[in-house]
Every structure is written in structure tokens, then in C-alpha cells.
Design a protein around this motif. Structure first.
Motif, PDB file in Angstrom:
ATOM      1  N   GLU A   1      -3.482   4.744   9.581  1.00 55.03           N
ATOM      2  CA  GLU A   1      -3.099   6.116   9.908  1.00 55.03           C
ATOM      3  C   GLU A   1      -2.893   7.002   8.691  1.00 55.03           C
ATOM      4  OE1 GLU A   1       0.260   6.113  12.513  1.00 55.03           O
ATOM      5  OE2 GLU A   1      -0.801   5.031  14.121  1.00 55.03           O
ATOM      6  N   ARG A   2      -3.097   6.439   7.497  1.00 60.07           N
ATOM      7  CA  ARG A   2      -2.912   7.303   6.328  1.00 60.07           C
ATOM      8  C   ARG A   2      -3.653   6.761   5.121  1.00 60.07           C
ATOM      9  NH1 ARG A   2       2.170   6.330   2.950  1.00 60.07           N
ATOM     10  NH2 ARG A   2       2.661   4.123   3.198  1.00 60.07           N
ATOM     11  N   LEU A   3      -3.861   7.672   4.171  1.00 61.09           N
ATOM     12  CA  LEU A   3      -4.434   7.314   2.879  1.00 61.09           C
ATOM     13  C   LEU A   3      -3.296   7.097   1.888  1.00 61.09           C
ATOM     14  CD1 LEU A   3      -7.250  10.022   2.721  1.00 61.09           C
ATOM     15  CD2 LEU A   3      -7.537   7.612   3.309  1.00 61.09           C
ATOM     16  N   VAL A   4      -3.498   6.146   0.977  1.00 63.73           N
ATOM     17  CA  VAL A   4      -2.475   5.855  -0.024  1.00 63.73           C
ATOM     18  C   VAL A   4      -3.112   5.898  -1.408  1.00 63.73           C
ATOM     19  CG1 VAL A   4      -1.091   4.458   1.554  1.00 63.73           C
ATOM     20  CG2 VAL A   4      -2.876   3.359   0.174  1.00 63.73           C
ATOM     21  N   GLU A   5      -2.283   6.109  -2.407  1.00 62.28           N
ATOM     22  CA  GLU A   5      -2.758   6.169  -3.789  1.00 62.28           C
ATOM     23  C   GLU A   5      -3.188   4.783  -4.268  1.00 62.28           C
ATOM     24  OE1 GLU A   5      -3.342   8.569  -5.769  1.00 62.28           O
ATOM     25  OE2 GLU A   5      -2.336  10.318  -4.856  1.00 62.28           O
ATOM     26  N   SER A   6      -4.251   4.767  -5.047  1.00 61.70           N
ATOM     27  CA  SER A   6      -4.699   3.547  -5.721  1.00 61.70           C
ATOM     28  C   SER A   6      -5.107   3.925  -7.141  1.00 61.70           C
ATOM     29  CB  SER A   6      -5.881   2.917  -4.977  1.00 61.70           C
ATOM     30  OG  SER A   6      -7.058   3.657  -5.208  1.00 61.70           O
ATOM     31  N   GLU A   7      -5.491   2.937  -7.915  1.00 58.15           N
ATOM     32  CA  GLU A   7      -5.887   3.202  -9.294  1.00 58.15           C
ATOM     33  C   GLU A   7      -7.097   4.121  -9.382  1.00 58.15           C
ATOM     34  OE1 GLU A   7      -6.509  -0.481 -11.230  1.00 58.15           O
ATOM     35  OE2 GLU A   7      -4.408  -1.125 -11.133  1.00 58.15           O
ATOM     36  N   LEU A   8      -7.911   4.114  -8.337  1.00 59.17           N
ATOM     37  CA  LEU A   8      -9.144   4.897  -8.362  1.00 59.17           C
ATOM     38  C   LEU A   8      -9.140   6.028  -7.343  1.00 59.17           C
ATOM     39  CD1 LEU A   8     -11.680   1.959  -8.820  1.00 59.17           C
ATOM     40  CD2 LEU A   8     -10.878   3.547 -10.551  1.00 59.17           C
ATOM     41  N   GLY A   9      -7.957   6.396  -6.858  1.00 56.25           N
ATOM     42  CA  GLY A   9      -7.882   7.513  -5.920  1.00 56.25           C
ATOM     43  C   GLY A   9      -7.303   7.112  -4.579  1.00 56.25           C
TER      44      GLY A   9
ATOM     45  N   ILE B   1      -7.173   5.867  -0.860  1.00 59.98           N
ATOM     46  CA  ILE B   1      -7.930   4.956  -0.007  1.00 59.98           C
ATOM     47  C   ILE B   1      -7.110   4.659   1.236  1.00 59.98           C
ATOM     48  CG2 ILE B   1      -9.069   3.912  -2.005  1.00 59.98           C
ATOM     49  CD1 ILE B   1      -7.285   1.459  -1.632  1.00 59.98           C
ATOM     50  N   PRO B   2      -7.743   4.192   2.327  1.00 56.84           N
ATOM     51  CA  PRO B   2      -6.996   3.851   3.535  1.00 56.84           C
ATOM     52  C   PRO B   2      -5.950   2.760   3.271  1.00 56.84           C
ATOM     53  CG  PRO B   2      -9.320   4.058   4.035  1.00 56.84           C
ATOM     54  CD  PRO B   2      -9.208   4.101   2.537  1.00 56.84           C
ATOM     55  N   GLU B   3      -4.809   2.911   3.892  1.00 60.39           N
ATOM     56  CA  GLU B   3      -3.729   1.942   3.730  1.00 60.39           C
ATOM     57  C   GLU B   3      -4.196   0.557   4.182  1.00 60.39           C
ATOM     58  OE1 GLU B   3       1.054   1.895   4.574  1.00 60.39           O
ATOM     59  OE2 GLU B   3      -0.258   2.696   6.134  1.00 60.39           O
ATOM     60  N   GLY B   4      -3.939  -0.443   3.349  1.00 65.43           N
ATOM     61  CA  GLY B   4      -4.339  -1.809   3.681  1.00 65.43           C
ATOM     62  C   GLY B   4      -5.712  -2.197   3.166  1.00 65.43           C
ATOM     63  N   TRP B   5      -6.524  -1.210   2.757  1.00 68.71           N
ATOM     64  CA  TRP B   5      -7.814  -1.495   2.149  1.00 68.71           C
ATOM     65  C   TRP B   5      -7.629  -1.627   0.640  1.00 68.71           C
ATOM     66  CZ3 TRP B   5     -12.165   1.890   4.794  1.00 68.71           C
ATOM     67  CH2 TRP B   5     -12.069   1.745   6.180  1.00 68.71           C
ATOM     68  N   GLU B   6      -8.606  -2.212  -0.030  1.00 74.18           N
ATOM     69  CA  GLU B   6      -8.472  -2.445  -1.464  1.00 74.18           C
ATOM     70  C   GLU B   6      -9.762  -2.104  -2.204  1.00 74.18           C
ATOM     71  OE1 GLU B   6      -7.458  -6.522  -1.900  1.00 74.18           O
ATOM     72  OE2 GLU B   6      -5.403  -6.302  -1.178  1.00 74.18           O
ATOM     73  N   TRP B   7      -9.600  -1.688  -3.462  1.00 69.72           N
ATOM     74  CA  TRP B   7     -10.761  -1.568  -4.331  1.00 69.72           C
ATOM     75  C   TRP B   7     -11.170  -2.967  -4.769  1.00 69.72           C
ATOM     76  CZ3 TRP B   7     -13.816   2.463  -5.264  1.00 69.72           C
ATOM     77  CH2 TRP B   7     -13.325   3.748  -5.014  1.00 69.72           C
TER      78      TRP B   7
END
Length: 287
Positions: free
Chosen positions: A72-80, A82-88
Motif C-alpha cells: 500500500e505504499r512506497l518506501v525509501e531505499s538506497e536507489l529511490g 520502491i514498494p514496501e517489502g520489495w528489494e533492490w
């Protein structure tokens, strides 16, 4: 028709895995106090709420089931964001590179050869059959169903294809990087990611060698991307496999018609067959 089918699969890929449209729709709906499920269903289908309500119950339920797979939301990651629970992660984690090749001890009596020159924009235009002793020295890569092949020599020529389900054993040139999905449900995701305009352009820029520009095979899958959940990946496979299977069916039908044309046309021109006789033979082949 095939271009349309593949464009549909690419559009789904971009919506789900590049633009994250279902996730963004949920996040915006939640902030506005609206139904997150309906918002995701609208993003997935491209239909307004009124049309979704009019869908058959089974189709509406399937759409709701897919919508529920997205966070239900996007979260910050090292590369921008991304969907919560997904990973680069590295794309290379999803596939095996050049897994099988013929050796002298295991070589077959003959090979059906796929080369770079006859592979273009997702289609294998022609194959050639050789006795093993007469086969080109580059005829070594064993191709299996679900493999994505990408030309490493002059990658800007777009010599790539998805190997279909086929009882015929194909052998590819060593000029291809052969990427085998680690799981069946990765098949369509792998193909679209590997053959995207962005990846082909990346490979073209990395190719070196003067008159014979090329990249190492391991460079082809060496890029970062967002890894979705396994449930979303499986749903993408279920939807897009239908499109790719239909594409291959179209190619098979086209080849049958081409063979029929090549058989009948000389006979018609020579007077050996009349139009009614040719129509009968055509019906027999197609049936």
C-alpha cells in the motif's frame, strides 16, 4: 498481432515493476480515505470504477485478487522509492548464464542451429540444420524452453529471442548469452527485462572491440532492478504467459502457411494443380 501482444506484456511490466502504478494508486487512495483495493483495480485494468462494477463476478474477483498482492505504499531505499517489502537486487540472481553447451563427447549427430543474423527483435527468422562435423564452430549453446537469448556481438542489432516450448532441440551460437530462468514463473519477467530498450542500449554503450564490438556474456544480466514479491512475480507470469504462448502459436501458424505457399505456388504456376485442387490440399493441411 504479435507486436501488439508483446507490447501488452511490456506495458504490464512497466506499470507493475517500473512505474509501480498499483502501489501508487493504493498509497494515494489511502491518504484520501478511499478504497485502496478499488484504486489498485482501476490502475491494473485501466478502467473507471463504474466499469469495474459491471465486470463479470469471476473477472472482478480475479482482478481484486491481483490487486491485493501489491503493498500500500512506497518506501525509501538506497536507489529511490520502491514498494514496501520489495528489494533492490542483481538481475543475475534470477537466471543461470550459459548453463549448457555441447562437448565433443556429448555432441549430437546433427544440430538445428540458431545464429545471430537470423534472430531479430524477439523472433528466430530461420534455423539451419547441420551434421555435427559440418556445423559452425560457434554452434555450441544448448537452448531450452524458456531461455532468453541475447546477442553479445553488436548488441545494438537487437539479436534476441525467447525460446518457445518446442520438442525440437535448438543449438545457439556462442555469440549469444543464454539466460535460463531459475524458476518457470520468471520466464516472461526475465525476457522483458533483458531485452528492454534500456538494457539493449546499455549493452551497446558497453560493447567494445572496434570493428567487432561485443560484450562479455556475464555483462548482459549484470544490472540492478527492483525484485517484486514471489506472489506478484507469479501473477505476472500467469497473465503474460498467455500472451507469449499466443505469440508463438501465431508464428507456428505463419510457418505452416508459408510452407503451404511454397509447396502449392510452383504447382499452380506450372498448371499441375488448379485452384480447386489447391484449396482441397490447403484444407487438408490446416485441419
Amino acid at each position: 498481432m504479435n507486436r501488439t501482444l508483446e507490447a501488452m506484456a511490456q506495458a504490464i511490466f512497466k506499470s507493475w515493476f517500473v512505474d509501480f502504478e498499483p502501489v501508487k494508486a493504493k498509497q494515494q487512495a489511502k491518504a484520501a480515505g478511499e478504497s485502496v483495493e478499488l484504486a489498485a483495480m482501476m490502475a491494473l485494468s485501466g478502467k473507471p470504477a463504474t466499469e469495474i462494477e459491471q465486470l463479470p463476478a469471476v473477472q472482478r474477483a480475479s482482478l481484486a485478487e491481483t490487486a491485493a498482492l501489491f503493498p500500500e505504499r512506497l518506501v525509501e531505499s538506497e536507489l529511490g522509492l520502491i514498494p514496501e517489502g520489495w528489494e533492490w537486487g542483481k538481475f543475475s540472481n534470477l537466471c543461470l548464464l550459459n548453463q549448457f553447451s555441447w562437448k565433443k563427447a556429448t555432441a549430437p549427430d546433427h544440430v538445428i542451429y540458431v545464429d545471430l543474423a537470423n534472430t531479430k527483435n524477439g523472433e528466430i527468422l530461420e534455423v539451419k540444420e547441420f551434421e555435427w562435423s559440418d556445423a559452425p564452430s560457434r554452434a555450441r549453446r544448448i537452448l531450452t524452453s524458456g531461455d532468453t537469448i541475447v546477442g553479445t556481438v553488436r548488441p545494438g542489432n537487437r539479436s534476441f529471442a525467447l525460446i518457445p516450448d518446442n520438442s525440437t532441440q535448438l543449438t545457439g551460437s556462442t555469440g549469444f548469452a543464454v539466460l535460463t530462468p531459475k524458476k518457470t514463473e520468471y520466464r516472461e519477467f526475465n525476457y522483458i527485462a533483458l531485452t528492454s530498450d534500456e538494457n539493449i542500449e546499455r549493452l551497446s554503450h558497453l560493447a567494445d572491440g572496434g570493428a567487432y564490438p561485443a560484450v562479455r556474456p556475464d555483462v548482459v544480466p549484470d544490472f540492478d532492478l527492483v525484485m517484486p514479491s514471489s506472489d506478484v512475480m507469479r501473477s505476472f507470469h500467469n497473465q503474460c504467459s498467455v500472451l507469449f504462448d499466443r505469440t508463438q502459436q501465431n508464428r507456428n501458424e505463419s510457418q505452416t502457411l508459408a510452407q503451404l505457399r511454397d509447396t502449392l505456388l510452383p504447382k499452380l504456376l506450372s498448371g499441375e494443380l488448379t485452384i480447386p485442387d489447391a484449396m482441397v490440399q490447403t484444407e487438408e493441411v490446416l485441419s
